[in-house]
Design a protein around this motif. Structure first.
Motif, PDB file in Angstrom:
ATOM      1  N   MET A   1       0.839  -1.186   0.000  1.00 31.75           N
ATOM      2  CA  MET A   1       0.000   0.000   0.000  1.00 31.75           C
ATOM      3  C   MET A   1       0.878   1.243   0.000  1.00 31.75           C
ATOM      4  O   MET A   1       1.955   1.270   0.582  1.00 31.75           O
ATOM      5  N   TYR A   2       0.395   2.284  -0.633  1.00 32.17           N
ATOM      6  CA  TYR A   2       1.115   3.551  -0.747  1.00 32.17           C
ATOM      7  C   TYR A   2       1.101   4.304   0.583  1.00 32.17           C
ATOM      8  O   TYR A   2       0.059   4.475   1.194  1.00 32.17           O
ATOM      9  N   THR A   3       2.258   4.728   1.048  1.00 38.08           N
ATOM     10  CA  THR A   3       2.368   5.524   2.266  1.00 38.08           C
ATOM     11  C   THR A   3       2.690   6.963   1.868  1.00 38.08           C
ATOM     12  O   THR A   3       3.751   7.213   1.286  1.00 38.08           O
ATOM     13  N   PRO A   4       1.799   7.906   2.138  1.00 38.04           N
ATOM     14  CA  PRO A   4       2.048   9.291   1.720  1.00 38.04           C
ATOM     15  C   PRO A   4       3.179   9.928   2.517  1.00 38.04           C
ATOM     16  O   PRO A   4       3.432   9.567   3.661  1.00 38.04           O
ATOM     17  N   ALA A   5       3.867  10.872   1.873  1.00 37.71           N
ATOM     18  CA  ALA A   5       4.896  11.651   2.565  1.00 37.71           C
ATOM     19  C   ALA A   5       4.204  12.574   3.553  1.00 37.71           C
ATOM     20  O   ALA A   5       3.170  13.156   3.256  1.00 37.71           O
ATOM     21  N   ARG A   6       4.750  12.695   4.741  1.00 39.09           N
ATOM     22  CA  ARG A   6       4.140  13.537   5.777  1.00 39.09           C
ATOM     23  C   ARG A   6       5.142  14.595   6.232  1.00 39.09           C
ATOM     24  O   ARG A   6       6.331  14.316   6.380  1.00 39.09           O
ATOM     25  N   ALA A  15      -0.027  15.724   4.703  1.00 36.81           N
ATOM     26  CA  ALA A  15       0.240  14.488   3.978  1.00 36.81           C
ATOM     27  C   ALA A  15       0.108  14.756   2.485  1.00 36.81           C
ATOM     28  O   ALA A  15      -0.887  15.311   2.028  1.00 36.81           O
ATOM     29  N   ILE A  17      -0.553  13.379  -1.048  1.00 35.69           N
ATOM     30  CA  ILE A  17      -1.186  12.202  -1.630  1.00 35.69           C
ATOM     31  C   ILE A  17      -1.339  12.392  -3.138  1.00 35.69           C
ATOM     32  O   ILE A  17      -1.330  13.505  -3.638  1.00 35.69           O
TER      33      ILE A  17
END
Length: 52
Positions: A1-6, A15, A17
């Motif tokens: 699953m894609y983990t967004p940059a935070r 975040a 997305i």
């Protein structure tokens, strides 16, 4: 699953997305700027190239 940059900015958590991709032609990108102004900078061949 894609983990967004935070990123944390002050007391906010941001975040980054992605909700999809879109292909734009030179007319859509440069439509508001007259062709005589941008063509010398990026060139005619670059602006009209079809990247498929």
């Amino acid at each position: 699953m894609y983990t967004p940059a935070r990123y944390a900015v002050g007391d906010m958590d941001i975040a980054v997305i992605c909700d999809g991709y879109i292909k734009l032609d030179a007319g859509a990108v440069m439509g508001l700027i007259p062709r005589v102004m941008w063509e010398p900078v990026i060139g005619r061949r670059t602006a009209t190239r079809n990247t498929g």
